[in-house]
Design an enzyme around this catalytic site. Structure first.
Site, PDB file in Angstrom:
ATOM      1  N   VAL A 173      47.846  39.829  25.457  1.00 28.46           N
ATOM      2  CA  VAL A 173      47.827  38.805  26.511  1.00 28.46           C
ATOM      3  C   VAL A 173      48.136  39.418  27.872  1.00 28.46           C
ATOM      4  CG1 VAL A 173      48.985  36.728  27.362  1.00 28.46           C
ATOM      5  CG2 VAL A 173      48.344  36.897  24.962  1.00 28.46           C
TER       6      VAL A 173
ATOM      7  N   GLU B 271      48.675  30.905  28.243  1.00 31.08           N
ATOM      8  CA  GLU B 271      47.403  31.621  28.232  1.00 31.08           C
ATOM      9  C   GLU B 271      46.459  30.966  27.238  1.00 31.08           C
ATOM     10  OE1 GLU B 271      46.428  34.210  30.356  1.00 31.08           O
ATOM     11  OE2 GLU B 271      44.764  33.142  29.466  1.00 31.08           O
ATOM     12  N   PHE B 272      45.233  30.748  27.658  1.00 32.62           N
ATOM     13  CA  PHE B 272      44.244  30.149  26.750  1.00 32.62           C
ATOM     14  C   PHE B 272      43.139  31.127  26.384  1.00 32.62           C
ATOM     15  CE2 PHE B 272      46.114  26.419  28.918  1.00 32.62           C
ATOM     16  CZ  PHE B 272      46.556  25.730  27.800  1.00 32.62           C
TER      17      PHE B 272
ATOM     18  N   LYS C 288      49.966  23.834  25.323  1.00 34.03           N
ATOM     19  CA  LYS C 288      49.495  25.071  24.686  1.00 34.03           C
ATOM     20  C   LYS C 288      49.528  24.927  23.166  1.00 34.03           C
ATOM     21  CE  LYS C 288      48.502  29.271  23.678  1.00 34.03           C
ATOM     22  NZ  LYS C 288      48.357  30.558  24.260  1.00 34.03           N
TER      23      LYS C 288
ATOM     24  N   ALA D 283      46.795  22.429  22.124  1.00 32.44           N
ATOM     25  CA  ALA D 283      45.415  22.943  22.199  1.00 32.44           C
ATOM     26  C   ALA D 283      45.132  23.797  20.962  1.00 32.44           C
ATOM     27  CB  ALA D 283      45.224  23.764  23.478  1.00 32.44           C
TER      28      ALA D 283
ATOM     29  N   CYS E 152      48.068  33.313  17.057  1.00 33.49           N
ATOM     30  CA  CYS E 152      48.524  32.056  17.665  1.00 33.49           C
ATOM     31  C   CYS E 152      48.444  30.818  16.772  1.00 33.49           C
ATOM     32  CB  CYS E 152      47.737  31.797  18.943  1.00 33.49           C
ATOM     33  SG  CYS E 152      48.357  32.784  20.305  1.00 33.49           S
TER      34      CYS E 152
HETATM   35  C1  UDX Z   1      51.033  37.226  22.733  1.00 31.98           C
HETATM   36  C2  UDX Z   1      51.681  36.137  23.462  1.00 31.98           C
HETATM   37  O1  UDX Z   1      52.344  36.560  24.578  1.00 31.98           O
HETATM   38  C3  UDX Z   1      52.381  35.314  22.521  1.00 31.98           C
HETATM   39  O2  UDX Z   1      52.781  34.173  23.136  1.00 31.98           O
HETATM   40  C4  UDX Z   1      51.372  34.921  21.552  1.00 31.98           C
HETATM   41  O3  UDX Z   1      51.773  33.823  20.864  1.00 31.98           O
HETATM   42  C5  UDX Z   1      51.077  36.077  20.704  1.00 31.98           C
HETATM   43  O4  UDX Z   1      50.452  36.882  21.508  1.00 31.98           O
HETATM   44  P1  UDX Z   1      50.543  39.533  22.640  1.00 31.98           P
HETATM   45  O5  UDX Z   1      50.273  39.983  24.015  1.00 31.98           O
HETATM   46  O6  UDX Z   1      49.359  39.225  21.804  1.00 31.98           O
HETATM   47  O7  UDX Z   1      51.510  38.336  22.708  1.00 31.98           O
HETATM   48  O8  UDX Z   1      51.544  40.407  21.828  1.00 31.98           O
HETATM   49  P2  UDX Z   1      51.613  41.953  21.712  1.00 31.98           P
HETATM   50  O9  UDX Z   1      50.249  42.517  21.783  1.00 31.98           O
HETATM   51  O10 UDX Z   1      52.488  42.214  20.558  1.00 31.98           O
HETATM   52  O11 UDX Z   1      52.354  42.387  23.069  1.00 31.98           O
HETATM   53  C6  UDX Z   1      53.666  42.136  23.376  1.00 31.98           C
HETATM   54  C7  UDX Z   1      54.236  43.372  24.083  1.00 31.98           C
HETATM   55  O12 UDX Z   1      55.541  43.099  24.558  1.00 31.98           O
HETATM   56  C8  UDX Z   1      54.345  44.591  23.188  1.00 31.98           C
HETATM   57  O13 UDX Z   1      53.588  45.640  23.749  1.00 31.98           O
HETATM   58  C9  UDX Z   1      55.837  44.918  23.183  1.00 31.98           C
HETATM   59  O14 UDX Z   1      56.111  46.305  23.154  1.00 31.98           O
HETATM   60  C10 UDX Z   1      56.302  44.280  24.470  1.00 31.98           C
HETATM   61  N1  UDX Z   1      57.736  43.956  24.509  1.00 31.98           N
HETATM   62  C11 UDX Z   1      58.296  43.255  23.511  1.00 31.98           C
HETATM   63  C12 UDX Z   1      58.487  44.356  25.598  1.00 31.98           C
HETATM   64  O15 UDX Z   1      57.992  45.022  26.509  1.00 31.98           O
HETATM   65  N2  UDX Z   1      59.815  44.003  25.648  1.00 31.98           N
HETATM   66  C13 UDX Z   1      60.416  43.327  24.660  1.00 31.98           C
HETATM   67  O16 UDX Z   1      61.610  43.038  24.744  1.00 31.98           O
HETATM   68  C14 UDX Z   1      59.622  42.928  23.543  1.00 31.98           C
HETATM   69  C1  UDX Z   2      43.173  31.229  20.107  1.00 32.46           C
HETATM   70  C2  UDX Z   2      42.748  30.169  21.130  1.00 32.46           C
HETATM   71  O1  UDX Z   2      41.345  29.950  21.014  1.00 32.46           O
HETATM   72  C3  UDX Z   2      43.124  30.608  22.525  1.00 32.46           C
HETATM   73  O2  UDX Z   2      42.816  29.588  23.461  1.00 32.46           O
HETATM   74  C4  UDX Z   2      44.615  30.903  22.559  1.00 32.46           C
HETATM   75  O3  UDX Z   2      44.996  31.377  23.831  1.00 32.46           O
HETATM   76  C5  UDX Z   2      44.991  31.923  21.506  1.00 32.46           C
HETATM   77  O4  UDX Z   2      44.558  31.473  20.227  1.00 32.46           O
HETATM   78  P1  UDX Z   2      42.222  33.571  19.293  1.00 32.46           P
HETATM   79  O5  UDX Z   2      43.240  33.446  18.213  1.00 32.46           O
HETATM   80  O6  UDX Z   2      42.123  34.822  20.079  1.00 32.46           O
HETATM   81  O7  UDX Z   2      42.426  32.402  20.367  1.00 32.46           O
HETATM   82  O8  UDX Z   2      40.776  33.336  18.647  1.00 32.46           O
HETATM   83  P2  UDX Z   2      39.876  32.070  18.265  1.00 32.46           P
HETATM   84  O9  UDX Z   2      38.519  32.341  18.753  1.00 32.46           O
HETATM   85  O10 UDX Z   2      40.495  30.810  18.663  1.00 32.46           O
HETATM   86  O11 UDX Z   2      39.809  32.166  16.666  1.00 32.46           O
HETATM   87  C6  UDX Z   2      40.925  31.936  15.837  1.00 32.46           C
HETATM   88  C7  UDX Z   2      40.529  32.031  14.386  1.00 32.46           C
HETATM   89  O12 UDX Z   2      39.734  30.925  13.984  1.00 32.46           O
HETATM   90  C8  UDX Z   2      39.712  33.270  14.037  1.00 32.46           C
HETATM   91  O13 UDX Z   2      40.148  33.799  12.813  1.00 32.46           O
HETATM   92  C9  UDX Z   2      38.308  32.736  13.920  1.00 32.46           C
HETATM   93  O14 UDX Z   2      37.495  33.524  13.089  1.00 32.46           O
HETATM   94  C10 UDX Z   2      38.564  31.367  13.344  1.00 32.46           C
HETATM   95  N1  UDX Z   2      37.482  30.394  13.608  1.00 32.46           N
HETATM   96  C11 UDX Z   2      37.223  30.004  14.888  1.00 32.46           C
HETATM   97  C12 UDX Z   2      36.747  29.864  12.556  1.00 32.46           C
HETATM   98  O15 UDX Z   2      36.970  30.202  11.397  1.00 32.46           O
HETATM   99  N2  UDX Z   2      35.766  28.946  12.831  1.00 32.46           N
HETATM  100  C13 UDX Z   2      35.478  28.545  14.097  1.00 32.46           C
HETATM  101  O16 UDX Z   2      34.576  27.701  14.262  1.00 32.46           O
HETATM  102  C14 UDX Z   2      36.225  29.088  15.158  1.00 32.46           C
END
Ligand code: UDX
Ligand code: UDX
Length: 461
Positions: free
Chosen positions: A13, A158-159, A217, A220, A273
């Site tokens: 994200v 974030e969406f 969030k 959604a 998510c």
């Molecule tokens: C996200 C969203 O922010 C979270 O809300 C969502 O539900 C899951 O995805 P994402 O960016 O996908 O997180 O997670 P990740 O790729 O694991 O990145 C989080 C980063 O935060 C990691 O790189 C980790 O090292 C860092 N981190 C974690 C810090 O820098 N400080 C901390 O204390 C903990």
């Molecule tokens: C989701 C939300 O779409 C996004 O707005 C939010 O910020 C983070 O969570 P993401 O998890 O990255 O995003 O992917 P998404 O495209 O939503 O797919 C989620 C899962 O559902 C995947 O495993 C996908 O394969 C599955 N999916 C999606 C289905 O099986 N059928 C569908 O029609 C759509």
């Protein structure tokens, strides 16, 4: 006006979001900081730590100009007018709320780091998905520093969807900004609105109160996941009748009140998510005594677990009720195409289920690293790491993965799978050669002509 942004968390994200902000706002310095030095080092190269189409181009444009990556969290905080918190919030694996509630320890750690380092007023933005009312926790920590520094807390969920993150950021349907209903809160919301208005029409930038934003969030994601579980529940019915789930999806999706998206039947949804956010929603409802509401949303997860298990069971029964010692090739491991993310990917659960019956799984995924596949299967704690390595073998090449297999299972809808030489694959498999298409991706008519026995989601075969 905001001149300096710091983002804590350089993950799926934080990384793409900040890269696009830096690209579109050359007048703002964007420092992305993370505790993980390996990740930060990778962001400075052309081998980015996450795979996301178009991301490298955006990073290349802004990196070194106004986009910087660093492990110096304190410095990032000190220099910033606005701090995004984008750290992970996994489901708790211990204690109260285990398996349901979000683990907020990283969020709290960030709040403490901000409180300690800040020497001037800051706007703190929650970017991570959080349980409703987390802003209150942040506020409690930040407002008790005694340093005289003032904090405004905004929720800006974030969406973006992985695999299309750059497009989702460039052309967001809407940006949601939740803030305090006070003059200071309004000013903070307006400051963030100005950042996004550099590239998005103002009417797409919605301002609400903090709680509405946080809850929106979760809602959604719950609605989107619910659509997938709804169509998947009917896929089971279709398999027992003459109905075809793709025809049903098309027919109902043509109703503009329903809409055509998120109606694709699959082996189940994954990703970081959907499940986590619904569990969160369920946990909050339970905590507030809203049992019926909690049960209602929990059913979306129950249906998803059922779908993954049903897919695995179907492989087992179709292969004459035993997979012991049989090679089954998995095409795809990521939770969806165009990402290397495997969080909650259905593949690992399906693999685990079959490995319980001693199947030999070989896996090919175009983007997922082999060590990640092992880490995923080990994380389920179902058997020893040694046994996992005996039963599961990652492959570098799809044709090798499928050679001598009794069955192929499609777990991710990667486009390249459609272009494979399926005759060649068939010729090198055990017979009868089965394909279980968990994404309804391939040309089933063609496969049947070649000689494959095809089992698809939501189709009577
Ligand atoms: C996200 C969203 O922010 C979270 O809300 C969502 O539900 C899951 O995805 P994402 O960016 O996908 O997180 O997670 P990740 O790729 O694991 O990145 C989080 C980063 O935060 C990691 O790189 C980790 O090292 C860092 N981190 C974690 C810090 O820098 N400080 C901390 O204390 C903990
Ligand atoms: C989701 C939300 O779409 C996004 O707005 C939010 O910020 C983070 O969570 P993401 O998890 O990255 O995003 O992917 P998404 O495209 O939503 O797919 C989620 C899962 O559902 C995947 O495993 C996908 O394969 C599955 N999916 C999606 C289905 O099986 N059928 C569908 O029609 C759509």
């Amino acid at each position: 006006m905001i001149k300096n942004i710091c983002c804590i968390g350089a993950g799926y994200v934080g990384g793409p979001t900040m890269s696009v902000i830096a690209q579109k706002c050359p007048h703002i310095t964007v420092n992305v900081v993370d505790i993980n030095p390996k990740k930060i080092a990778a962001w400075k190269t052309n081998e980015l730590p996450i795979y996301e189409p178009g991301l490298l181009e955006v990073v290349s444009e802004a990196r070194g100009r106004n986009l910087f990556f660093s492990t110096d969290i304190e410095k990032g905080i000190k220099e910033a007018d606005m701090i995004f918190i984008s750290v992970n919030t996994p489901t708790k694996t211990y204690g109260k709320g285990k398996g349901m509630a979000a683990d907020l320890k990283y969020i709290e750690l960030c709040a403490r780091q901000i409180a300690q380092a800040a020497e001037s007023d800051k706007i703190v933005v929650e970017k991570s998905t959080l349980p409703v009312r987390t802003a209150e926790t942040l506020r409690a920590i930040l407002d008790n520093t005694g340093s005289g520094v003032k904090f405004q807390i905004l929720s800006n969920p974030e969406f973006l969807s992985e695999g299309s993150a750059i497009n989702d950021l460039h052309n967001a349907d809407r940006v949601l900004i939740g803030g305090d209903q006070t003059p200071e809160g309004q000013a903070a919301m307006d400051a963030l609105t100005e950042v996004y208005a550099n590239w998005l029409p103002r009417e797409r930038i919605l301002q609400t109160n903090v709680w509405s934003s946080e809850l929106s969030k979760l809602t959604a994601n719950a609605f989107l996941a619910q659509r997938v579980s709804s169509i998947n529940s009917l896929s089971a019915l279709c398999e027992s009748t003459e109905a075809d789930i793709e025809e049903v999806s098309r027919a109902i999706g043509a109703d503009s009140r329903i809409g055509s998206r998120f109606l694709k039947a699959s082996v189940g949804f994954g990703g970081s998510c959907f499940q986590k956010d619904i569990l969160n929603l369920v946990y909050i409802c339970r905590t507030l005594g809203l049992q019926e509401v909690a049960d209602y949303w929990e059913q979306v997860i129950i249906m998803n677990d059922y779908q993954k298990k049903r897919f695995a069971d179907n492989i087992l029964t179709t292969l004459f009720n035993t997979v012991s010692g049989k090679k089954i090739a998995f095409l795809g491991w990521a939770f969806k195409k165009d990402t290397n993310d495997t969080r909650e990917a259905p593949a690992k659960y399906v693999a685990n289920h079959l490995m319980n019956d001693l199947a030999i799984i070989s896996v090919f995924d175009p983007k997922v690293k082999h060590e990640q596949m092992y880490a995923d299967i080990d994380s389920l704690d179902s058997r020893s790491e040694k046994k996992n390595r005996e039963l599961l073998t990652p492959a570098d090449d799809p044709y090798k993965a499928c050679k001598d297999a009794h069955a192929i299972a499609i777990l991710t809808e990667w486009d390249e799978f459609k272009k494979y030489d399926w005759q060649n694959i068939y010729d090198n498999m055990m017979k009868p050669a089965f394909i279980f298409d968990g994404r309804n991706l391939l040309d089933h008519k063609l496969l049947k002509e070649i000689g494959f026995k095809v089992k698809a989601i939501g189709k009577a075969n």
